[in-house]
Write an enzyme that holds these catalytic residues in place. Sequence first.
Site, PDB file in Angstrom:
ATOM      1  N   HIS A  82       0.825  -1.218   0.000  1.00  0.00           N
ATOM      2  CA  HIS A  82       0.000   0.000   0.000  1.00  0.00           C
ATOM      3  C   HIS A  82       0.859   1.268   0.000  1.00  0.00           C
ATOM      4  O   HIS A  82       0.505   2.271   0.626  1.00  0.00           O
ATOM      5  CB  HIS A  82      -0.951   0.025   1.200  1.00  0.00           C
ATOM      6  CG  HIS A  82      -1.970  -1.067   1.187  1.00  0.00           C
ATOM      7  ND1 HIS A  82      -3.226  -0.917   0.656  1.00  0.00           N
ATOM      8  CD2 HIS A  82      -1.921  -2.348   1.624  1.00  0.00           C
ATOM      9  CE1 HIS A  82      -3.913  -2.050   0.784  1.00  0.00           C
ATOM     10  NE2 HIS A  82      -3.132  -2.939   1.367  1.00  0.00           N
ATOM     11  N   ASN A 154     -10.358  -2.800   2.236  1.00  0.00           N
ATOM     12  CA  ASN A 154     -10.058  -2.771   0.804  1.00  0.00           C
ATOM     13  C   ASN A 154     -11.335  -2.522   0.016  1.00  0.00           C
ATOM     14  O   ASN A 154     -12.429  -2.540   0.581  1.00  0.00           O
ATOM     15  CB  ASN A 154      -9.469  -4.126   0.360  1.00  0.00           C
ATOM     16  CG  ASN A 154      -7.998  -4.277   0.745  1.00  0.00           C
ATOM     17  OD1 ASN A 154      -7.284  -3.294   0.951  1.00  0.00           O
ATOM     18  ND2 ASN A 154      -7.548  -5.516   0.818  1.00  0.00           N
ATOM     19  N   HIS A 345      -4.064   0.819  11.848  1.00  0.00           N
ATOM     20  CA  HIS A 345      -3.884  -0.467  12.529  1.00  0.00           C
ATOM     21  C   HIS A 345      -5.253  -1.066  12.854  1.00  0.00           C
ATOM     22  O   HIS A 345      -6.029  -0.448  13.588  1.00  0.00           O
ATOM     23  CB  HIS A 345      -3.097  -0.230  13.823  1.00  0.00           C
ATOM     24  CG  HIS A 345      -2.813  -1.480  14.601  1.00  0.00           C
ATOM     25  ND1 HIS A 345      -2.969  -2.738  14.081  1.00  0.00           N
ATOM     26  CD2 HIS A 345      -2.375  -1.661  15.871  1.00  0.00           C
ATOM     27  CE1 HIS A 345      -2.657  -3.642  14.992  1.00  0.00           C
ATOM     28  NE2 HIS A 345      -2.292  -3.007  16.087  1.00  0.00           N
TER      29      HIS A 345
END
Length: 720
Positions: A82, A154, A345
Amino acid sequence: MSKHKTTKNQDAKPQDAKSADLEQNREYSTGEFLTSNQGTRINDDQNSLKGGERGPTLLEDFLLREKITHFDHERIPERVVHARGVAAHGYFEAYDNAAQYSRAAFLQPGVRTPIFTRFSTVAGFRGSTDLARDVRGFAVKFYTQEGIYDFVGNNIPVFFIQDAIKFPDLIHAVKPEPHNEIPQAASAHNTFWDFISCNPESMHMIMWAMSDRAIPRTLRMMEGFNVHTWRLIDAQGKGRFVKFHWKPKLGIHSVVWDEALQISGKDPDFHRRDLWDNIEAGNFPEWELGVQIVEEEDEHKFDFDLLDATKIIPEELVPVTIIGRMVLDRNPDNYFAETEQVAFHPGHVVPGIDFTNDPLLQGRLFSYTDTQLTRLGSPNFHEIPINRSVAPIHNNQRDGHMRQQVNVGKTSYSPNLLNENTPKQARQSEGGFASYQERVDGNKVRARSKSFVDHYSQARLFWNSQADIEKTHIVKALRFELGKVEAESVRKRMLILLSQVAEELAQRVATGLGLEVPAADGIQLNLAVSADADATALQSGPATGKEGQSAALSIVNNPLNKEKSIETRQVAILAADGADATSIAAITKALQAGGAVAKLVAPHLGQLRTTGEALRIDFSLQTTASVMFDGVYVAGGEQSVQALRHQPDAVHFINEAFRHCKPVGSADAGRELLQAAAYAGAEELLKSPGVSIGSSPEQFVTDLATGRFWQRELNAEPKV
Ligand code: HDD
């Protein structure tokens, strides 16, 4: 002009809690003196200190040393995955129904929470193209009153692997090959498909990655998913399973592969620019947050495992309930400070949201903090302004590189008497996070649950749910990708795996590769098993008896695309000197009325001479291309049309838009240009749906709202 100003008394930035927090760190330089990092004003920043005008530079030059040293250390390691991304600020607003599922403060009725959202591609380096065939990251940082909540998802609802221990293998396989670092931002190479061909659990994800989902038209027109099944905890402490969805207000739209390849050359920043420009223009992108809720007692009622990240819950089985919306309304001030340094996270949760035992999720819970230590260099990355919580932070964690907080007092431990035994633990009623008390019972084993073994049924559901053109695009994508693979053994294995999903799919891909589909008999398809495992027991049978369909898996048939809108769509008006001003005014007005954007494209820049007033040209034919637009309209005026007819760039512009199935329109006089452009024969082009000549601008607007006219592609290449 950009709304981004460099003076402090600028027009008010929206003062949500996070923006106010960031203000402490903003630096405005307009009108200020140039200084060193120590605040000393600099008299000469153009010349280093020398022993004589033509002499050597002196070590004494502290200004030179400071400036060069800082420059030498400007780069930090890019994200291992990413790496290429773009982000924007905004807010999340909870609807009234969210609180019934979760006690999280940001999900209570009407609560507005500042957010920062970063979109990314996965495989490419930081400087790679936006239009790679790839998954898009969809990460949202919520600055809630109870601390940071990170949604790290995603644009595809499933993943390649079921267990995090395989993530390094997957990424090593898809990244450029280690001996020559080729290819950049592409999965079309030996190692990726070698890995996939040995790893059938990827097949569902492969279907998504080979579909048009992997080449979005804009980041504003794609869905977002948090992939794993998560857990929501309500005010009574009751837990429920949940899958999260972001549903884009403008629907789901993609480009075609040939277009993606062109855009990568013409404007590799296509998505990044689109997001920036639309936010600057006040076209704030918007998504609604949806949840699929499964009661705990229903955990085992499906023919797949909720803990398996290669599976969706079909929306027909569990409908999506909308519980809030996200709006992106402000571009960052500084790319590095915000977009690059933001650290997400999945383990950043708040009371009311908790984990499940999905083994992919469990491994992620380790990886994200760990990676920031390399990338951002210190356990104090939470103090970087973009990562800083708006909820106060008090604990006994201390020191470390680049510590910003000045912790006052002599206790940095707990319990203590010297500081009233504070900072103190919070009861749950005081907002303290308490892990959900799930019963866990089992032997310590390295194993995969048998309930994870069906690798093809949902891949087949995806295939069955696609419209004809979408199936064709998947076939073409696989022909392209596997066509780039040099090892025939890998191609053949992939054909076998595809045949387990759908025989028709495998046959069509095989035709393109000039191969026969090999028989699967006796071949151990799953090589991703432990040394002592019973490989047969872990081998998925082919997808059978699953002929269902789910409209939510298709873009063409997606319920989100029912509302046809031309909002923010880009249209090129092709014109040359002498163009008819009335036709340009009419089409511009019609487009603007629907919220679309009209751009004047001409053989040269500057002013366009028309039958009326001169008009400012937005792009010359050399500085843009049809792939930058959703449709093309040829302005009227005999002189203009004749001039364009003799410009290969103009003819190509129309040809390409036609080939990519976009609406093509013209005022009456434009017919000749369209005839000249018709690569497949003038008659076919002129009669094709989505080609409107001499009809009202409203007809062109209707065509634009339809989007693409796929029949053209199906007609042109009927056997693919
Ligand atoms: Fe990951 C970054 C999404 C599996 C390890 N991941 C990263 C980002 C997104 C995702 C959106 C970029 C965040 C940003 O913009 O900074 N990752 C996912 C999803 C996954 C997934 C949806 C599967 C459901 N990831 C996954 C696994 C592992 C990682 C299984 C490791 C075991 N991911 C990382 C990472 C990254 C990362 C190495 C790189 C940069 C970063 O974390 O901050 O830790």
